[in-house]
Design an enzyme around this catalytic site. Structure first.
Site, short mmCIF file in Angstrom:
data_model
loop_
_atom_site.label_atom_id
_atom_site.label_comp_id
_atom_site.label_asym_id
_atom_site.label_seq_id
_atom_site.Cartn_x
_atom_site.Cartn_y
_atom_site.Cartn_z
N LYS A 112 -4.61 -3.10 -7.08
CA LYS A 112 -5.99 -3.21 -6.59
C LYS A 112 -6.98 -3.43 -7.74
O LYS A 112 -8.05 -4.00 -7.53
CB LYS A 112 -6.38 -1.94 -5.82
CG LYS A 112 -5.48 -1.60 -4.64
CD LYS A 112 -5.59 -2.62 -3.52
CE LYS A 112 -4.95 -2.14 -2.23
NZ LYS A 112 -3.48 -2.10 -2.28
C1 LIG Z 1 -2.57 -2.39 -1.36
C2 LIG Z 1 -1.16 -2.36 -1.81
C3 LIG Z 1 -0.17 -3.16 -1.21
C4 LIG Z 1 -0.48 -4.06 -0.03
O1 LIG Z 1 -1.31 -5.14 -0.39
P1 LIG Z 1 -2.10 -5.95 0.75
O2 LIG Z 1 -2.99 -6.86 0.00
O3 LIG Z 1 -2.88 -4.90 1.50
O4 LIG Z 1 -1.11 -6.62 1.59
C5 LIG Z 1 1.11 -3.11 -1.71
N1 LIG Z 1 1.43 -2.28 -2.72
C6 LIG Z 1 0.53 -1.49 -3.32
C7 LIG Z 1 0.96 -0.58 -4.41
C8 LIG Z 1 -0.80 -1.51 -2.90
O5 LIG Z 1 -1.70 -0.72 -3.50
#
Ligand SMILES: *Cc1c(COP(=O)(O)O)cnc(C)c1O
Length: 499
Positions: A112
């Site tokens: 993120k």
């Molecule tokens: C948010 C997240 C995901 C999923 O990503 P999306 O963009 O919501 O599909 C997968 N793995 C981790 C560690 C995340 O923080």
């Protein structure tokens, strides 16, 4: 210009769309036209730093931002030692034809950060450009990683406040500690009695309540979003698909023009959708493989064409993918239907009222040509963490392990030998209990604090604990509020002192 997937909102510039977050008709902003690149553009990326590559991609979408603005935003986000690896998003070769794109070297140890270090800078810049005077209140529903990354990204950023809602029992210990110890005067963190979808639904309802928003506006507040429904959150993610490809060519793992597959651990469909934009732009991507845990709503959709949220919600080892409504799928549907916003609106209404919708076969076939999908259980996830560490000495977090297992199953079943890039979304330390138990046995957790588990894990995988996680031990808890899901609108008002 940017248009709403539901077709009933005015066209906006990128800055306007980023400032607004979600479209007033409830839809998501999408670019009216997708820029395309050629082989020469790709070659030009090879010698560049991640920051320079980012500016080169962003300028194709954020055409109302100046070169200087973009360069400054990017330098602030990815420079200055914020990422512990100077490559920012390095690609590791793990096995023959299998690579890991490591997106977790940022301040919160999850992918993120790739978007949420940049979004606040794009947003503040947007506010200046459009002459917005209101204080922007960012509402975040988080399954764990977004919340912390948003808090870090917006900490002490002028003209902004952040209120994060997380499911009380739906995040890992480390994720919770990261959030409740957060410093910064413009930030609040609140636990919701419910799961992630309850929190996300609550936030979406607040956004779409016109009277409520008018009332906040009278007090000088304007709501916006840091969830991946905001275009400013999605566009930074397109960059690392290009950067990974450039690195594969630069390191001579592939020759320029060779197609690759990306395997993406998926929840809200934001990460994988960014890959789809990269593919539409002309990056040589063969398949984008959608990997899920036992909340396998996307696997079912991509197999049958029926999206149904009417199912049980499971808490899994990969909590950031514990999602039943993948918001960004709406953007894919818009593009796949050739921009048929009436059709998209109808499906979204059905999803809201009946909990499901079904797409026509022609659309399903088009989607399946790009997005193979599969899911794996918690047991298989643990086993994969153990096996990959044993065989290749590479530690996987549970989300990345889901993708790894899906990649192996896909290769075996399809015979597709295209080089595969596993998109690695979290540091193993962020989900240390699951990883340690997978590498040893569940007794290894007995009576241990999170911090002892972190140190034990560091010992076993031979990598030091990321500083920001180790430092949590000495931090005091600053956020203790808990609320019922139906009280979320009242809580926001109380935080803003709006009666
Ligand atoms: C948010 C997240 C995901 C999923 O990503 P999306 O963009 O919501 O599909 C997968 N793995 C981790 C560690 C995340 O923080």
């Amino acid at each position: 210009m940017y248009v709403s997937t539901r077709g009933a909102a005015a066209k906006l510039t990128a800055a306007q769309a980023i400032a607004q977050g979600i479209a007033p008709d409830g839809g998501l902003f999408v670019p009216e036209a997708i820029p395309s690149i050629d082989g020469q553009f790709l070659t030009s990326l090879l010698p560049l730093t991640y920051q320079e590559r980012a500016t080169a991609i962003l300028r194709l979408f954020l055409t109302d931002y100046t070169e200087v603005e973009l360069t400054e935003c990017v330098a602030g986000a990815y420079g200055g030692g914020k990422f512990s690896n100077t490559a920012v998003a390095p690609v590791a070769k793990v096995a023959d034809g299998i690579f890991a794109l490591e997106l977790w070297h940022g301040p919160t140890s999850a992918f993120k950060d790739m978007a949420l270090q940049l979004l606040p800078r794009l947003l503040v810049c947007a506010l200046k450009k459009i002459g917005e005077q209101a204080e922007i209140v960012i509402l975040v529903a988080t399954s764990g990683d977004t919340g912390k990354a948003a808090l870090e990204g917006f900490k002490d950023v002028e003209q902004t406040r952040v209120i994060v809602f997380y499911p009380e029992d739906g995040v890992s210990q480390i994720q919770r500690l990261q959030m409740v110890t957060q410093e910064g005067d413009n930030l609040r963190v609140i636990a919701v009695k419910g799961n992630f979808d309850d929190a996300q639904t609550g936030v979406k309802q607040i956004f779409s309540d016109n009277d409520y928003n008018a009332e906040l506006a009278e007090h000088g507040f304007k709501l916006s979003s840091a969830n991946s429904i905001n275009w400013g959150r999605l566009v930074p993610q397109i960059v690392y698909y290009f950067s990974a490809y450039a690195d594969l060519v630069k390191e001579k793992h592939i020759t320029a023009g060779t197609f690759v597959n990306f395997v993406v651990p998926t929840g809200n469909f934001g990460n994988i959708l960014a890959g789809y934009y990269a593919k539409l732009m002309g990056l040589p991507i063969n398949k984008l493989i959608c990997a899920s845990n036992s909340n396998n709503v996307l696997t079912d959709f991509l197999t049958t064409g029926i999206y149904s949220r009417n199912r049980q919600f499971h808490k899994t080892y990969s909590p950031s993918m514990d999602i039943l409504i993948s918001s960004n799928l709406e953007r894919l549907l818009y593009h796949i239907t050739g921009g048929n916003s009436a059709q998209v609106s109808q499906w979204m209404t059905e999803l809201n009222t009946t909990g499901q919708y079904k797409i026509a076969d022609e659309y399903l076939t088009a989607i399946q040509a790009v997005f193979p999908a599969a899911w794996v259980s918690d047991e298989a996830t643990s086993a994969t963490i153990g096996q990959v560490h044993k065989e290749y000495g590479y530690p996987l977090d549970p989300h990345t392990a889901v993708a790894w297992q899906v990649a192996e199953n896909y290769q075996r079943q399809s015979g597709d030998t295209t080089p595969a890039v596993i998109v690695s979304t979290a540091s193993p330390f962020k989900f240390n209990e699951t990883v340690l138990a997978a590498l040893t046995d569940s007794n290894s957790l007995r009576d241990k604090t999170e911090f002892v588990v972190l140190q034990d894990l560091a010992q076993i995988i031979g990598i030091p604990v990321p500083l920001a996680l180790a430092e949590l031990e000495g931090k005091s808890v600053r956020h203790t509020a808990v609320c019922e899901k139906q009280d979320m609108p009242a809580v926001v008002k109380a935080q803003l002192r709006v009666k």
